[in-house]
Scaffold this motif. Sequence first.
Motif, PDB file in Angstrom:
ATOM      1  N   PHE A 157       0.850  -1.182   0.000  1.00 28.17           N
ATOM      2  CA  PHE A 157       0.000   0.000   0.000  1.00 28.17           C
ATOM      3  C   PHE A 157       0.888   1.234   0.000  1.00 28.17           C
ATOM      4  O   PHE A 157       1.716   1.419   0.907  1.00 28.17           O
ATOM      5  CB  PHE A 157      -0.922   0.019   1.220  1.00 28.17           C
ATOM      6  CG  PHE A 157      -1.720   1.279   1.349  1.00 28.17           C
ATOM      7  CD1 PHE A 157      -2.742   1.566   0.454  1.00 28.17           C
ATOM      8  CD2 PHE A 157      -1.454   2.196   2.353  1.00 28.17           C
ATOM      9  CE1 PHE A 157      -3.481   2.734   0.566  1.00 28.17           C
ATOM     10  CE2 PHE A 157      -2.182   3.361   2.481  1.00 28.17           C
ATOM     11  CZ  PHE A 157      -3.202   3.633   1.582  1.00 28.17           C
ATOM     12  N   ASP A 158       0.746   2.061  -1.034  1.00 27.04           N
ATOM     13  CA  ASP A 158       1.527   3.287  -1.167  1.00 27.04           C
ATOM     14  C   ASP A 158       0.787   4.407  -0.444  1.00 27.04           C
ATOM     15  O   ASP A 158      -0.321   4.782  -0.847  1.00 27.04           O
ATOM     16  CB  ASP A 158       1.714   3.633  -2.647  1.00 27.04           C
ATOM     17  CG  ASP A 158       2.747   4.738  -2.860  1.00 27.04           C
ATOM     18  OD1 ASP A 158       2.777   5.686  -2.049  1.00 27.04           O
ATOM     19  OD2 ASP A 158       3.520   4.656  -3.824  1.00 27.04           O
ATOM     20  N   PHE A 159       1.390   4.946   0.624  1.00 28.12           N
ATOM     21  CA  PHE A 159       0.711   5.981   1.398  1.00 28.12           C
ATOM     22  C   PHE A 159       0.591   7.297   0.635  1.00 28.12           C
ATOM     23  O   PHE A 159      -0.240   8.135   0.979  1.00 28.12           O
ATOM     24  CB  PHE A 159       1.456   6.225   2.716  1.00 28.12           C
ATOM     25  CG  PHE A 159       1.154   5.204   3.774  1.00 28.12           C
ATOM     26  CD1 PHE A 159      -0.013   5.283   4.506  1.00 28.12           C
ATOM     27  CD2 PHE A 159       2.025   4.157   4.017  1.00 28.12           C
ATOM     28  CE1 PHE A 159      -0.308   4.341   5.476  1.00 28.12           C
ATOM     29  CE2 PHE A 159       1.751   3.212   4.987  1.00 28.12           C
ATOM     30  CZ  PHE A 159       0.573   3.299   5.723  1.00 28.12           C
ATOM     31  N   ARG A 160       1.388   7.499  -0.390  1.00 28.35           N
ATOM     32  CA  ARG A 160       1.275   8.731  -1.177  1.00 28.35           C
ATOM     33  C   ARG A 160       0.116   8.646  -2.158  1.00 28.35           C
ATOM     34  O   ARG A 160      -0.765   9.500  -2.186  1.00 28.35           O
ATOM     35  CB  ARG A 160       2.585   9.006  -1.922  1.00 28.35           C
ATOM     36  CG  ARG A 160       2.563  10.284  -2.763  1.00 28.35           C
ATOM     37  CD  ARG A 160       3.843  10.427  -3.554  1.00 28.35           C
ATOM     38  NE  ARG A 160       4.030   9.340  -4.490  1.00 28.35           N
ATOM     39  CZ  ARG A 160       3.474   9.297  -5.694  1.00 28.35           C
ATOM     40  NH1 ARG A 160       2.670  10.268  -6.100  1.00 28.35           N
ATOM     41  NH2 ARG A 160       3.698   8.278  -6.500  1.00 28.35           N
ATOM     42  N   SER A 161       0.107   7.616  -2.989  1.00 31.15           N
ATOM     43  CA  SER A 161      -0.937   7.473  -4.013  1.00 31.15           C
ATOM     44  C   SER A 161      -2.182   6.759  -3.496  1.00 31.15           C
ATOM     45  O   SER A 161      -3.212   6.758  -4.173  1.00 31.15           O
ATOM     46  CB  SER A 161      -0.388   6.712  -5.217  1.00 31.15           C
ATOM     47  OG  SER A 161      -0.006   5.392  -4.842  1.00 31.15           O
ATOM     48  N   GLU A 162      -2.068   6.105  -2.323  1.00 33.71           N
ATOM     49  CA  GLU A 162      -3.149   5.327  -1.726  1.00 33.71           C
ATOM     50  C   GLU A 162      -3.616   4.215  -2.663  1.00 33.71           C
ATOM     51  O   GLU A 162      -4.806   3.932  -2.782  1.00 33.71           O
ATOM     52  CB  GLU A 162      -4.319   6.244  -1.323  1.00 33.71           C
ATOM     53  CG  GLU A 162      -3.927   7.284  -0.283  1.00 33.71           C
ATOM     54  CD  GLU A 162      -5.088   8.159   0.157  1.00 33.71           C
ATOM     55  OE1 GLU A 162      -6.188   8.001  -0.422  1.00 33.71           O
ATOM     56  OE2 GLU A 162      -4.907   8.997   1.058  1.00 33.71           O
ATOM     57  N   GLU A 163      -2.639   3.581  -3.306  1.00 36.06           N
ATOM     58  CA  GLU A 163      -2.923   2.478  -4.217  1.00 36.06           C
ATOM     59  C   GLU A 163      -2.423   1.159  -3.622  1.00 36.06           C
ATOM     60  O   GLU A 163      -1.387   1.115  -2.956  1.00 36.06           O
ATOM     61  CB  GLU A 163      -2.258   2.717  -5.570  1.00 36.06           C
ATOM     62  CG  GLU A 163      -2.834   3.903  -6.345  1.00 36.06           C
ATOM     63  CD  GLU A 163      -2.164   4.081  -7.690  1.00 36.06           C
ATOM     64  OE1 GLU A 163      -1.171   3.364  -7.952  1.00 36.06           O
ATOM     65  OE2 GLU A 163      -2.620   4.922  -8.472  1.00 36.06           O
ATOM     66  N   PHE A 164      -3.175   0.093  -3.908  1.00 33.81           N
ATOM     67  CA  PHE A 164      -2.842  -1.244  -3.436  1.00 33.81           C
ATOM     68  C   PHE A 164      -2.312  -2.087  -4.590  1.00 33.81           C
ATOM     69  O   PHE A 164      -2.680  -1.892  -5.750  1.00 33.81           O
ATOM     70  CB  PHE A 164      -4.078  -1.937  -2.851  1.00 33.81           C
ATOM     71  CG  PHE A 164      -4.424  -1.507  -1.459  1.00 33.81           C
ATOM     72  CD1 PHE A 164      -3.965  -2.216  -0.355  1.00 33.81           C
ATOM     73  CD2 PHE A 164      -5.211  -0.386  -1.247  1.00 33.81           C
ATOM     74  CE1 PHE A 164      -4.294  -1.825   0.920  1.00 33.81           C
ATOM     75  CE2 PHE A 164      -5.557   0.006   0.022  1.00 33.81           C
ATOM     76  CZ  PHE A 164      -5.087  -0.708   1.120  1.00 33.81           C
ATOM     77  N   ASN A 165      -1.453  -3.046  -4.233  1.00 37.07           N
ATOM     78  CA  ASN A 165      -0.996  -4.061  -5.176  1.00 37.07           C
ATOM     79  C   ASN A 165      -0.866  -5.377  -4.428  1.00 37.07           C
ATOM     80  O   ASN A 165      -0.683  -5.398  -3.202  1.00 37.07           O
ATOM     81  CB  ASN A 165       0.342  -3.682  -5.821  1.00 37.07           C
ATOM     82  CG  ASN A 165       0.170  -2.670  -6.942  1.00 37.07           C
ATOM     83  OD1 ASN A 165      -0.333  -2.992  -8.017  1.00 37.07           O
ATOM     84  ND2 ASN A 165       0.562  -1.429  -6.684  1.00 37.07           N
ATOM     85  N   MET A 166      -0.930  -6.461  -5.174  1.00 31.95           N
ATOM     86  CA  MET A 166      -0.892  -7.784  -4.559  1.00 31.95           C
ATOM     87  C   MET A 166      -0.182  -8.764  -5.472  1.00 31.95           C
ATOM     88  O   MET A 166      -0.417  -8.775  -6.684  1.00 31.95           O
ATOM     89  CB  MET A 166      -2.323  -8.270  -4.280  1.00 31.95           C
ATOM     90  CG  MET A 166      -2.427  -9.698  -3.768  1.00 31.95           C
ATOM     91  SD  MET A 166      -4.155 -10.285  -3.699  1.00 31.95           S
ATOM     92  CE  MET A 166      -4.841  -9.215  -2.439  1.00 31.95           C
ATOM     93  N   ILE A 167       0.704  -9.574  -4.914  1.00 34.11           N
ATOM     94  CA  ILE A 167       1.340 -10.670  -5.654  1.00 34.11           C
ATOM     95  C   ILE A 167       1.317 -11.922  -4.772  1.00 34.11           C
ATOM     96  O   ILE A 167       1.424 -11.822  -3.549  1.00 34.11           O
ATOM     97  CB  ILE A 167       2.788 -10.349  -6.082  1.00 34.11           C
ATOM     98  CG1 ILE A 167       3.647  -9.960  -4.883  1.00 34.11           C
ATOM     99  CG2 ILE A 167       2.811  -9.273  -7.141  1.00 34.11           C
ATOM    100  CD1 ILE A 167       5.101  -9.763  -5.245  1.00 34.11           C
ATOM    101  N   GLN A 168       1.175 -13.063  -5.415  1.00 39.07           N
ATOM    102  CA  GLN A 168       1.091 -14.318  -4.668  1.00 39.07           C
ATOM    103  C   GLN A 168       2.478 -14.767  -4.250  1.00 39.07           C
ATOM    104  O   GLN A 168       3.446 -14.706  -5.027  1.00 39.07           O
ATOM    105  CB  GLN A 168       0.416 -15.401  -5.512  1.00 39.07           C
ATOM    106  CG  GLN A 168       0.212 -16.721  -4.768  1.00 39.07           C
ATOM    107  CD  GLN A 168      -0.607 -17.721  -5.575  1.00 39.07           C
ATOM    108  OE1 GLN A 168      -1.287 -17.342  -6.531  1.00 39.07           O
ATOM    109  NE2 GLN A 168      -0.555 -18.986  -5.185  1.00 39.07           N
ATOM    110  N   VAL A 169       2.597 -15.218  -3.010  1.00 42.15           N
ATOM    111  CA  VAL A 169       3.870 -15.730  -2.498  1.00 42.15           C
ATOM    112  C   VAL A 169       4.114 -17.104  -3.113  1.00 42.15           C
ATOM    113  O   VAL A 169       3.247 -17.991  -3.031  1.00 42.15           O
ATOM    114  CB  VAL A 169       3.846 -15.815  -0.963  1.00 42.15           C
ATOM    115  CG1 VAL A 169       5.148 -16.410  -0.438  1.00 42.15           C
ATOM    116  CG2 VAL A 169       3.603 -14.436  -0.362  1.00 42.15           C
TER     117      VAL A 169
END
Length: 373
Positions: A270-282
């Motif tokens: 989670f980018d606190f500047r842009s407030e965007e989320f991303n996800m990748i599988q472990v």
Amino acid sequence: MGLSFLLALKVQPRMTRMRRRRRRHHREILVDVENSKTWVAPEIPLDLLIEILTRLPAKSVLRFKCVSKFWSSLFSSRYFRNRFLMVSSQRHSRLYMSFMDLYNDSKSMLLSSAPISSTFPSSLVFDQDLTIRKMGGFILRVLRGFICFTVDSKPHIYNPTTRQLVILPAMEDSVIIAEEEEDNYEIFFFMGHDPVKDQLKLLCTITTMSNDMGKIESELWVFVLEAGSSWKRVAKEFPPHLPHPFELNMNGVLYYLAWTDMHTCVLVSFDFRSEEFNMIQVPRKAGDKILPRLKKWMTQIDYGGKVAVFDLTYLRVRGTVDLWVVQDWRKKEWLRKTLVLQPSQLHPIFDNHRLIAKGTLKGEEARRCRKMN
């Protein structure tokens, strides 16, 4: 007796003459100052004044706000606060330790150690009791001089220097909280810093799920720690997931592990500047069994400036740890390293203990783990 009297007669005129000279010199200075219309007291440059003030104790800074309007506005400015925090953290780093009683808030304690020196002493003394009335809470987050903890699903922001406590409002618009009972959802608060706007923010995750995790619903909310702020829901279309309560902050980005179902572990950013989320599988090593969530031991760490997943699931069985380093987030590329422990190093690992990796120090692999009951 006669000799002492003669010495006194000789010394006394000398002392009298010295006093007269001092008084005359002092009068001359006063006359010069009064007669000079252009004389101005030397002014300390602002940058030097800030450097001096940032080295004062926090209590002195708060007391000096009443010196003038300029000093009050200076101490309230973001530049001074950031500079004060940076200098204070370099010179007065402290270790915080909390004892939380889940059944009696009045028995909870928050302790702070003496400033940690660069010599790394072999022992520390917890010399400050920062406990406040009905502190309670669970899972402390410490960032930029503030402490965040949760009581009754509400985030509490505590300033240990000023002993000020702010209780943020609950999320009245949350559908999950409105529809579910308190025991039927998980709520976590993560604290971070936006380096561009220089803002402290809170990320709140609310998750409800079925027993087999076949159905998961989650909400994501952001709160800016400024006057007049309110909760704002973000990333409504982001895949639902159950976060792990421990986080990693790196360069304004928050990382935490999460589960999208009983067997699928993901790394969320989670980018606190842009407030965007991303996800990748472990990823999972070839040949490893697909294990459910409660049988996996993993945590995220800072590995030489890169985020990595420290997998201790097979440590007791194989004596090895899998370290998965994110090489390229967009391409979802990982680099795996296997850490091997000697048989003599495995004897402290019992069923009652869990090992938690703490990351890297100055680019070296972290080899220090701490035992948690």
